[in-house]
Design a protein around this motif. Sequence first.
Motif, PDB file in Angstrom:
ATOM      1  N   SER A 190      -0.733   6.668  11.226  1.00 46.89           N
ATOM      2  CA  SER A 190      -2.190   6.808  11.226  1.00 46.89           C
ATOM      3  C   SER A 190      -2.687   7.640  10.065  1.00 46.89           C
ATOM      4  N   ALA A 191      -1.757   8.441   9.462  1.00 49.02           N
ATOM      5  CA  ALA A 191      -2.164   9.242   8.304  1.00 49.02           C
ATOM      6  C   ALA A 191      -2.458   8.359   7.098  1.00 49.02           C
ATOM      7  N   ASN A 192      -1.886   7.130   7.094  1.00 50.29           N
ATOM      8  CA  ASN A 192      -2.115   6.191   5.997  1.00 50.29           C
ATOM      9  C   ASN A 192      -2.707   4.902   6.573  1.00 50.29           C
ATOM     10  N   PRO A 193      -3.941   4.922   7.025  1.00 52.81           N
ATOM     11  CA  PRO A 193      -4.529   3.714   7.620  1.00 52.81           C
ATOM     12  C   PRO A 193      -4.768   2.650   6.559  1.00 52.81           C
ATOM     13  N   GLU A 194      -4.927   1.422   7.031  1.00 55.55           N
ATOM     14  CA  GLU A 194      -5.208   0.329   6.104  1.00 55.55           C
ATOM     15  C   GLU A 194      -6.580   0.506   5.467  1.00 55.55           C
ATOM     16  N   ILE A 195      -6.648   0.180   4.197  1.00 55.06           N
ATOM     17  CA  ILE A 195      -7.905   0.265   3.450  1.00 55.06           C
ATOM     18  C   ILE A 195      -8.420  -1.155   3.269  1.00 55.06           C
ATOM     19  N   GLU A 196      -9.428  -1.522   4.014  1.00 59.18           N
ATOM     20  CA  GLU A 196      -9.991  -2.861   3.919  1.00 59.18           C
ATOM     21  C   GLU A 196     -10.995  -2.923   2.768  1.00 59.18           C
ATOM     22  N   ILE A 197     -10.882  -3.963   1.979  1.00 55.11           N
ATOM     23  CA  ILE A 197     -11.768  -4.111   0.824  1.00 55.11           C
ATOM     24  C   ILE A 197     -12.291  -5.540   0.782  1.00 55.11           C
TER      25      ILE A 197
END
Length: 417
Positions: free
Chosen positions: A29-36
């Motif tokens: 959870s510290a590196n969540p997905e980055i939606e673009i």
Amino acid sequence: MNDINLVTTCISWSVAIILFLIAVPPDTSANPEIEITWQDIVKLVDDHPQIGAGRHEIAAAHAAADAAGAVPNPSVEATAAYGRAIYNSASRVEWGVALSIPLGWIAQRSSRVDAAHARVDVADAQTEALRRGVLKQLRVLFWTLIYSQERVAALGELNDQMATLSTTVRRRVEEGEVRPVEATRVEVEAEKIAGELETARLAMISNRAALAIWFGSDNGEHLVAVADLNQLPVPVTLETARKRAAKHPDLDAARARVNALEADVTVERRARAPSLAVEIFTDHELDRRAYGVGLAFELPLWNWNTGNIQRSQHMLAAQKNKLEFERLELEIRAVEAQSQCQAGVMLATRYSERILPRAEFAARVIERTYQLGEATLLEVIDARRTLLETRGQFLSTLAQAQIDCSRLRAIAGEESQ
């Protein structure tokens, strides 16, 4: 004895906690997905280095226009000498001051300013063309990533289906319904699909990293592009594409260069006029004081600026030819882009509505008949392989249609949509 039991209990709990921490997977959870989305990229495109360079070129062109309209500074000449009379011993310091005001720039000022403003238009048009090119490049990266993600998902689904088929085959082998070699065959096919899945994942990671670089993120591993690959664009008509190509910023830049060179021709023609300067002076000499006004002008005895005039005229003629070539080239590019976009959309639609559904239906039927003992494993594997290739071609066709239509959008000025 109780102390020993207490120590033993503590050690047991410590070991249990350590084993639990090792067994539990790390929290991502510290590196969540980055939606673009595409609109996210459009909002940030002005921060692209090429666009920044274009803005500086526009500012430089505006500064050059200011410099072209600036009035040249006057010049001051001062002299000092020690003078002695020839017939007597009188002597004193003689001095003079002259102020020279140039006037020759007046004839050329307006045309120089026109040329400078035309070069501002060139910089503006070039920056807009750069922006369209950058958007096209980023859209290709964006849709390539979307394609990679969809391919990984499709291969993952097929991989799960192959696992189910492998279970079915092993059960039939255990029950003696088929030969053991069929389990080996399905395992080989499953390994092939698993290998393609891993290759697709590596390609997706690479595409994410490439887009993350342009997006300004160092967390490309968790970058996820969001778009519907199946939502195909509607290609504009051929006539519309040709009309919009006539308004492309590359043509605007070429037209502005023609305007600048036309002004340069005027500058060189007006440079034939003699350069004038008005002088206001005062001289203080041994036996007199003088005040006056003088006129200095260039004597066009050896040179009437013919060479520069001819050079500027030929440069203007060459730029007009380049403008015509640019117009023809852009029109051809528009025709080709419109044709490729329309063909890509038609092919992708055919795959979506006719080819892929039939391949999926055939795979389902053959697998069901195999479960009933009415088809061979080779038929099932062949149907699965056909379905895999068809899905891959379908996704590739969708992505190519999006990219081809992006080229059309770039020419038509719709790339930011």
